[in-house]
Scaffold this active site. Structure first.
Site, short mmCIF file in Angstrom:
data_model
loop_
_atom_site.label_atom_id
_atom_site.label_comp_id
_atom_site.label_asym_id
_atom_site.label_seq_id
_atom_site.Cartn_x
_atom_site.Cartn_y
_atom_site.Cartn_z
N LEU A 138 -18.26 -56.92 -118.44
CA LEU A 138 -18.49 -57.30 -119.47
C LEU A 138 -18.78 -56.22 -120.66
O LEU A 138 -19.20 -55.10 -119.97
CB LEU A 138 -19.67 -58.18 -119.59
CG LEU A 138 -19.53 -59.82 -119.34
CD1 LEU A 138 -20.84 -60.35 -119.02
CD2 LEU A 138 -18.42 -60.37 -120.04
N GLY A 140 -21.00 -53.76 -122.38
CA GLY A 140 -22.32 -53.31 -122.18
C GLY A 140 -22.84 -53.48 -120.86
O GLY A 140 -24.14 -53.39 -120.38
N LYS A 143 -19.89 -50.09 -117.74
CA LYS A 143 -18.83 -49.30 -117.16
C LYS A 143 -18.52 -47.78 -117.44
O LYS A 143 -18.23 -46.94 -116.54
CB LYS A 143 -17.35 -50.12 -117.51
CG LYS A 143 -17.40 -51.75 -117.46
CD LYS A 143 -16.33 -52.21 -118.01
CE LYS A 143 -16.22 -52.30 -119.50
NZ LYS A 143 -17.04 -52.71 -120.14
N SER A 211 -10.98 -55.54 -118.87
CA SER A 211 -9.97 -56.17 -118.18
C SER A 211 -10.42 -57.48 -117.58
O SER A 211 -10.64 -57.60 -116.71
CB SER A 211 -9.47 -55.10 -117.04
OG SER A 211 -10.81 -54.74 -116.30
N1 LIG Z 1 -13.06 -58.93 -129.14
C1 LIG Z 1 -13.56 -58.03 -128.29
N2 LIG Z 1 -13.64 -58.33 -126.97
C2 LIG Z 1 -14.44 -57.36 -126.12
N3 LIG Z 1 -14.59 -55.95 -126.78
C3 LIG Z 1 -14.26 -55.90 -127.91
C4 LIG Z 1 -13.61 -56.70 -128.86
N4 LIG Z 1 -13.66 -56.15 -129.94
C5 LIG Z 1 -13.91 -54.85 -130.03
N5 LIG Z 1 -14.29 -54.60 -128.52
C6 LIG Z 1 -14.76 -53.38 -128.01
O1 LIG Z 1 -13.53 -52.89 -127.17
C7 LIG Z 1 -13.95 -52.51 -125.98
C8 LIG Z 1 -13.27 -53.02 -125.11
O2 LIG Z 1 -11.83 -52.54 -124.91
P1 LIG Z 1 -11.19 -52.59 -123.73
O3 LIG Z 1 -9.82 -52.17 -123.78
O4 LIG Z 1 -11.83 -52.39 -122.43
O5 LIG Z 1 -10.92 -54.41 -123.71
S1 LIG Z 1 -9.72 -55.31 -122.65
O6 LIG Z 1 -9.96 -54.41 -121.24
O7 LIG Z 1 -8.43 -55.12 -123.15
O8 LIG Z 1 -10.11 -56.57 -122.78
C9 LIG Z 1 -15.36 -52.85 -125.93
O9 LIG Z 1 -15.91 -51.63 -125.25
P2 LIG Z 1 -17.15 -51.74 -124.26
O10 LIG Z 1 -18.25 -52.35 -124.79
O11 LIG Z 1 -17.01 -50.36 -123.66
O12 LIG Z 1 -16.42 -52.60 -122.91
C10 LIG Z 1 -15.78 -52.99 -127.29
O13 LIG Z 1 -16.80 -52.35 -127.80
N1 LIG Z 2 -27.16 -49.06 -114.72
C1 LIG Z 2 -27.68 -49.08 -115.93
N2 LIG Z 2 -28.82 -49.65 -115.96
C2 LIG Z 2 -29.58 -49.63 -117.14
N3 LIG Z 2 -28.91 -49.39 -118.28
C3 LIG Z 2 -27.61 -49.08 -118.24
C4 LIG Z 2 -27.00 -48.81 -116.88
N4 LIG Z 2 -25.73 -48.50 -117.00
C5 LIG Z 2 -25.38 -48.41 -118.39
N5 LIG Z 2 -26.65 -48.77 -119.07
C6 LIG Z 2 -26.93 -48.81 -120.64
O1 LIG Z 2 -26.27 -50.10 -120.83
C7 LIG Z 2 -25.86 -49.87 -122.32
C8 LIG Z 2 -24.16 -50.22 -122.24
O2 LIG Z 2 -23.59 -49.10 -121.31
P1 LIG Z 2 -22.05 -48.69 -121.43
O3 LIG Z 2 -21.82 -47.66 -120.21
O4 LIG Z 2 -21.57 -48.33 -122.82
O5 LIG Z 2 -21.45 -50.13 -121.06
P2 LIG Z 2 -19.93 -50.74 -121.11
O6 LIG Z 2 -18.98 -49.34 -121.04
O7 LIG Z 2 -19.52 -51.49 -119.95
O8 LIG Z 2 -19.55 -51.35 -122.78
C9 LIG Z 2 -25.99 -48.41 -122.52
O9 LIG Z 2 -26.82 -48.36 -123.54
C10 LIG Z 2 -26.27 -47.83 -121.26
O10 LIG Z 2 -27.35 -46.69 -121.42
#
Ligand SMILES: Nc1ncnc2c1ncn2[C@@H]1O[C@H](COP(=O)(O)OS(=O)(=O)O)[C@@H](OP(=O)(O)O)[C@H]1O
Ligand SMILES: Nc1ncnc2c1ncn2[C@@H]1O[C@H](COP(=O)(O)OP(=O)(O)O)[C@@H](O)[C@H]1O
Length: 307
Positions: A138, A140, A143, A211
């Site tokens: 997910l 947050g 990743k 993904s």
């Molecule tokens: N609708 C919606 N759903 C999910 N995520 C959203 C959406 N809109 C924008 N974002 C931002 O886009 C990041 C995810 O992009 P991805 O290319 O990893 O998504 S996917 O694999 O195609 O589902 C994702 O980043 P991460 O938080 O790093 O996962 C979000 O910041």
């Molecule tokens: N193993 C962990 N334990 C606690 N907090 C984490 C950990 N990994 C990431 N975080 C925190 O969680 C938040 C989301 O991390 P992020 O790497 O941006 O997630 P994603 O790429 O899946 O959206 C950031 O604020 C990061 O500092």
């Protein structure tokens, strides 16, 4: 040495110049510069004749193809049979090694061009094995944080890695794609293909994307040789991701200001049989400790050395 081919490849600092007679080219080589490839002698690197270059491998990643207009169905043949067909031309003119054209998707009349320097050579150069570490979870879930921590540890150990981050790729390569399921599928497909190229380059490629759909992840797995696709599941409850909400996106999604947000009003299919699970709340679950688990896996499976 004079070669009767139009295509040549070498390494080091070759001197290529056109010959006045016919289309032949002359190649002068510098054997001492080839040592880093671990090749027995310089001739190993000299280009093959053009007829030897046309080995068809274009079925990779595709279930069906056609060769010289005849269809080759990947479903009822094993990879060795397909290789045989594509390289010997049994589907076209029997026994011929050239002119075998393939059709894949909308790409018609294409040939696979094989280079003299291969994946093994590159892996030896880097003393590692190319692979794809696919981090799914997910928004947050951590990743990107784990991807970067992993890349840093590998770098410190002298191993070459490269991070393909979903968010970052959507700034360029994938900026034409939205978050509807077809576009997410295309996003994953493209990144899977790019990751495959990195792995072929001998690099440890770390792809971190939500993904959300199993079929899309499985399609990327199918692009790589067995074992080279290492799926890492960030098993973090939605509630925790939402509490973290580093970009404020969950808040916007809950307020209805972002539609189709994964985990809120769009699905996430958790992997069932993947290689590594990094679980929230487990002992040793800081980002660095999670990355170290992946490094341990790579070490165990022999990816941190060439042989
Ligand atoms: N609708 C919606 N759903 C999910 N995520 C959203 C959406 N809109 C924008 N974002 C931002 O886009 C990041 C995810 O992009 P991805 O290319 O990893 O998504 S996917 O694999 O195609 O589902 C994702 O980043 P991460 O938080 O790093 O996962 C979000 O910041
Ligand atoms: N193993 C962990 N334990 C606690 N907090 C984490 C950990 N990994 C990431 N975080 C925190 O969680 C938040 C989301 O991390 P992020 O790497 O941006 O997630 P994603 O790429 O899946 O959206 C950031 O604020 C990061 O500092």
């Amino acid at each position: 040495m004079v070669l009767d081919t139009m295509a040549m490849v070498t390494v080091g600092r070759p001197h290529l110049r056109s010959c006045s007679s016919g289309s032949a080219l002359r190649l002068e080589r510098h054997p001492p510069m080839l040592g880093f490839l671990g090749l027995k002698n310089a001739d190993s690197v000299v280009m093959l004749r053009s007829r030897d270059l046309l080995q068809m491998k274009a079925v990779e990643g595709s279930k069906s193809a056609s060769v010289n207009g005849m269809s080759v169905d990947g479903d009822d043949k094993n990879p060795a049979e397909l290789d045989e067909i594509m390289s010997n031309g049994n589907a076209g003119k029997k026994g011929r090694h050239f002119g075998q054209l393939s059709t894949l998707g909308n790409s018609t009349n294409i040939l696979w061009h094989k280079c003299a320097v291969g994946k093994d050579d590159r892996q030896k150069l880097l003393d590692q094995k190319g692979c794809v570490i696919w981090i799914t979870g997910l928004s947050g879930s951590g990743k990107s944080t784990v991807a970067c921590a992993l890349s840093k540890i590998l770098h410190q150990r002298g191993k070459l890695s490269y991070v393909l981050d979903g968010d970052n790729l959507r700034h360029g390569l994938n900026k034409d794609l939205s978050f509807k399921s077809e576009d997410r599928a295309e996003n994953i497909r493209r990144v899977g293909e790019v990751a495959k190229l990195f792995a072929d380059a001998g690099v440890i490629c770390i792809a971190s994307l939500i993904s959300p759909f199993k079929r899309d992840r499985d399609a990327c797995r199918a692009l790589l040789p067995d074992g080279d696709f290492i799926e890492v599941f960030m098993n973090v409850p939605l509630q925790i991701c939402e509490e973290r909400d580093p970009k404020g996106l969950y808040k916007l999604a809950r307020a209805g200001k972002i539609k189709g947000f994964t985990g809120i009003d769009d699905p996430y299919e958790a992997p069932l049989n993947n290689e590594i699970v990094l679980k929230y709340g487990d002992p040793c679950s800081s980002p660095v400790e999670m990355a170290e688990k992946v490094v341990f896996y790579l070490e165990e499976k022999g990816y941190l050395q060439a042989e």
